[in-house]
Design a protein around this motif. Structure first.
Motif, PDB file in Angstrom:
ATOM      1  N   UNK A  27      38.966  40.812  45.939  1.00 36.79           N
ATOM      2  CA  UNK A  27      39.616  42.122  46.009  1.00 36.79           C
ATOM      3  C   UNK A  27      40.292  42.470  44.684  1.00 36.79           C
ATOM      4  N   UNK A  28      40.137  43.715  44.253  1.00 38.17           N
ATOM      5  CA  UNK A  28      40.795  44.169  43.041  1.00 38.17           C
ATOM      6  C   UNK A  28      40.122  43.768  41.743  1.00 38.17           C
ATOM      7  N   UNK A  29      38.946  43.171  41.820  1.00 31.85           N
ATOM      8  CA  UNK A  29      38.293  42.683  40.606  1.00 31.85           C
ATOM      9  C   UNK A  29      37.526  43.768  39.855  1.00 31.85           C
ATOM     10  N   UNK A  30      37.441  44.963  40.423  1.00 35.20           N
ATOM     11  CA  UNK A  30      36.800  46.065  39.723  1.00 35.20           C
ATOM     12  C   UNK A  30      35.379  46.359  40.163  1.00 35.20           C
ATOM     13  N   UNK A  31      34.935  45.766  41.270  1.00 33.81           N
ATOM     14  CA  UNK A  31      33.557  45.993  41.741  1.00 33.81           C
ATOM     15  C   UNK A  31      33.279  47.479  41.953  1.00 33.81           C
ATOM     16  N   UNK A  32      34.179  48.132  42.688  1.00 33.31           N
ATOM     17  CA  UNK A  32      33.972  49.542  43.019  1.00 33.31           C
ATOM     18  C   UNK A  32      34.001  50.411  41.773  1.00 33.31           C
ATOM     19  N   UNK A  33      34.897  50.094  40.841  1.00 37.21           N
ATOM     20  CA  UNK A  33      34.981  50.867  39.603  1.00 37.21           C
ATOM     21  C   UNK A  33      33.710  50.728  38.782  1.00 37.21           C
ATOM     22  N   UNK A  34      33.157  49.520  38.757  1.00 37.30           N
ATOM     23  CA  UNK A  34      31.913  49.281  38.016  1.00 37.30           C
ATOM     24  C   UNK A  34      30.774  50.089  38.626  1.00 37.30           C
ATOM     25  N   UNK A  35      30.654  50.049  39.958  1.00 32.92           N
ATOM     26  CA  UNK A  35      29.567  50.770  40.620  1.00 32.92           C
ATOM     27  C   UNK A  35      29.736  52.279  40.454  1.00 32.92           C
ATOM     28  N   UNK A  69      47.113  46.929  44.039  1.00 35.25           N
ATOM     29  CA  UNK A  69      48.525  47.294  44.047  1.00 35.25           C
ATOM     30  C   UNK A  69      49.119  46.902  45.394  1.00 35.25           C
ATOM     31  N   UNK A  70      50.382  47.276  45.619  1.00 33.25           N
ATOM     32  CA  UNK A  70      51.062  46.862  46.847  1.00 33.25           C
ATOM     33  C   UNK A  70      50.344  47.341  48.103  1.00 33.25           C
ATOM     34  N   UNK A  71      49.830  48.573  48.088  1.00 28.88           N
ATOM     35  CA  UNK A  71      49.141  49.080  49.281  1.00 28.88           C
ATOM     36  C   UNK A  71      47.888  48.266  49.567  1.00 28.88           C
ATOM     37  N   UNK A  72      47.186  47.832  48.502  1.00 28.97           N
ATOM     38  CA  UNK A  72      46.005  46.983  48.697  1.00 28.97           C
ATOM     39  C   UNK A  72      46.407  45.617  49.220  1.00 28.97           C
ATOM     40  N   UNK A  73      47.510  45.073  48.703  1.00 26.71           N
ATOM     41  CA  UNK A  73      47.992  43.769  49.172  1.00 26.71           C
ATOM     42  C   UNK A  73      48.315  43.815  50.664  1.00 26.71           C
ATOM     43  N   UNK A 110      39.728  22.589  45.460  1.00 28.34           N
ATOM     44  CA  UNK A 110      41.088  23.096  45.615  1.00 28.34           C
ATOM     45  C   UNK A 110      41.041  24.613  45.838  1.00 28.34           C
ATOM     46  N   UNK A 111      41.985  25.089  46.635  1.00 30.87           N
ATOM     47  CA  UNK A 111      42.005  26.490  47.027  1.00 30.87           C
ATOM     48  C   UNK A 111      43.257  27.172  46.482  1.00 30.87           C
ATOM     49  N   UNK A 112      43.071  28.434  46.106  1.00 31.20           N
ATOM     50  CA  UNK A 112      44.223  29.260  45.720  1.00 31.20           C
ATOM     51  C   UNK A 112      43.921  30.687  46.151  1.00 31.20           C
ATOM     52  N   UNK A 113      44.956  31.494  46.317  1.00 30.24           N
ATOM     53  CA  UNK A 113      44.756  32.897  46.647  1.00 30.24           C
ATOM     54  C   UNK A 113      44.040  33.585  45.492  1.00 30.24           C
ATOM     55  N   UNK A 114      43.292  34.642  45.809  1.00 35.72           N
ATOM     56  CA  UNK A 114      42.331  35.199  44.857  1.00 35.72           C
ATOM     57  C   UNK A 114      42.948  35.638  43.532  1.00 35.72           C
ATOM     58  N   UNK A 115      44.240  35.974  43.529  1.00 34.24           N
ATOM     59  CA  UNK A 115      44.883  36.380  42.278  1.00 34.24           C
ATOM     60  C   UNK A 115      46.360  36.032  42.341  1.00 34.24           C
ATOM     61  N   UNK A 116      46.916  35.677  41.193  1.00 33.62           N
ATOM     62  CA  UNK A 116      48.325  35.273  41.146  1.00 33.62           C
ATOM     63  C   UNK A 116      49.244  36.420  41.563  1.00 33.62           C
ATOM     64  N   UNK A 117      48.840  37.677  41.297  1.00 32.97           N
ATOM     65  CA  UNK A 117      49.663  38.819  41.717  1.00 32.97           C
ATOM     66  C   UNK A 117      49.791  38.880  43.234  1.00 32.97           C
ATOM     67  N   UNK A 118      48.688  38.606  43.919  1.00 34.61           N
ATOM     68  CA  UNK A 118      48.716  38.604  45.381  1.00 34.61           C
ATOM     69  C   UNK A 118      49.528  37.419  45.887  1.00 34.61           C
TER      70      UNK A 118
END
Length: 297
Positions: free
Chosen positions: A50-58, A200-204, A280-288
Motif C-alpha cells: 500500500x502507498x508504493x505508487x502502483x496507482x500513480x504509475x498506472x 497518509x493517515x486516512x489510508x492508514x 523476518x516480518x515487518x509492517x509494509x512501511x515504517x510510517x505505518x
C-alpha cells in the motif's frame, strides 16, 4: 481497431488524482516497453505494498500514452461498485464495440463474449498495433460474485496476438493469485526499489480496518503490538511467539501455527526479509508502523 469512447468520468477523476502523486519511475516504463517489444501478447503485473505508487504509475501510463499504435482502456476496481466481474465486463466490452446495444444480455456470464471481442480486435490489428487493458487494484475485486475457480474479472486464460493486460495489485502468494493464465507474463515487484510511500493517515485507517476484518482476536492484537514496536530488520514468527508469551496477560495456548496464520492473513501489509536463513516480518512501511504504535499506545 475501434477507437474506445470517452473515458468514464469516475476514471478520469481517479487518473487525475493519482497522477498528481506520480514520482519519477522511468525504470517502470522501460520495463513495460521492454515487455511490449519482447512479447507479442501477455500479462504484466505491477506488485507493491500500500502507498508504493502502483496507482500513480498506472494513471501516468494511461494519461501520457503518445504512441498512436497503442490503445489503452483503463479500469479501476477500487471505485465503489466497480469491483465485480459483471461491471468490468460491461464497461470494457462497451469500450471495444461501437454501440452498447450490441452487447448481448448474457455477455457477463463468463468470459466468452469478452474473449470473442479480443480475438476480433486482434484480427484487425496492424503489425505494430497493440491493445492494452489496464486494471488498477486487482486485489480489491470481490470474487464471491463469480463461480468458484474462474479467473478474477473473467480475465482470459489465453490471449490473442497484440492483446495485453497491465495490472496492479498488492503482494500475494502465487497460489492465491486467482489467475490461471497460459500466455507470456511478467511481474514487476516495487519492493525491490526504494520508492516514496504516498500513504497518509486516512489510508492508514483504511489499512487498519482491513487488517481487523470482523474484529481482532486476542492473539492478533498481541502480534500487532509486537510488529508495531519491532526493529527495522523485522522479526521472526518464533520471536513474535516468545514476545506475546511475555505480555500481560499472556496467551498461554498460542503456538507458532497461530502466529503464522495471522501473518498470512496480513500478507499484503507485511514485508518479508531473509536474515540468516530465517524469515523476518515487518509492517509494509515504517510510517505505518509508527502510526500504528501511536494508535495502540
Amino acid at each position: 481497431m475501434n477507437t474506445p469512447p470517452q473515458l468514464d468520468s469516475e476514471f478520469q477523476k481517479i487518473i487525475l488524482e493519482k497522477s498528481q502523486n506520480f514520482t519519477k519511475c522511468e525504470f517502470i516504463f522501460t520495463a513495460i516497453n521492454d515487455f511490449l517489444h519482447k512479447c507479442d501478447r501477455g500479462y504484466l503485473t505491477i506488485v507493491g505494498s500500500p502507498g508504493s505508487g502502483k496507482s500513480a504509475i498506472l494513471a501516468q501510463f494511461a494519461s501520457y500514452n503518445y504512441n498512436p499504435d497503442i490503445k489503452i482502456i483503463y479500469y479501476n476496481a477500487q471505485i465503489e461498485g466497480k469491483n465485480t466481474a459483471e461491471e468490468f465486463i460491461k464497461y470494457v466490452c462497451s469500450q471495444l464495440i461501437r454501440k452498447k446495444e450490441e452487447i448481448p444480455d448474457n455477455a457477463t456470464e463468463g468470459s466468452w463474449f469478452f474473449s470473442l471481442l479480443l480475438q476480433q480486435i486482434s484480427d484487425e490489428l496492424a503489425p505494430k498495433q497493440k491493445l492494452i487493458i489496464a486494471i488498477d487494484a486487482l486485489d480489491t475485486i470481490n470474487p464471491n460474485n463469480q463461480p468458484l475457480g474462474t479467473n478474477l474479472f473473467y480475465l482470459p486464460r489465453y490471449l490473442p496476438q497484440g492483446i495485453y493486460f497491465l495490472l496492479t495489485r498488492r503482494p500475494f502468494k502465487t497460489e492465491k493469485s486467482s489467475l490461471l493464465i497460459e500466455t507470456p507474463s511478467q511481474i514487476i515487484d516495487l519492493s525491490q526499489h526504494d520508492l516514496q510511500n504516498w500513504d497518509n493517515d486516512s489510508a492508514f485507517i483504511q489499512h487498519w480496518q482491513q487488517m481487523q476484518g470482523e474484529g481482532f482476536s486476542d492473539i492478533a492484537m498481541k502480534i500487532l503490538q509486537v510488529l508495531a514496536t519491532a526493529e527495522n530488520e523485522g522479526i521472526s514468527a518464533s520471536t513474535i511467539l516468545q514476545r506475546i508469551d511475555l505480555t500481560n496477560p499472556p496467551i498461554l495456548d498460542a503456538d507458532i501455527f497461530d502466529v503464522e496464520e495471522v501473518l498470512e492473513n496480513w500478507f499484503e501489509f507485511l514485508q518479508q526479509h531473509q536474515v540468516n536463513n530465517e524469515i523476518r516480518y515487518s509492517l509494509y512501511h515504517s510510517n505505518f508502523r509508527d502510526w500504528l504504535a501511536e494508535q495502540l499506545s
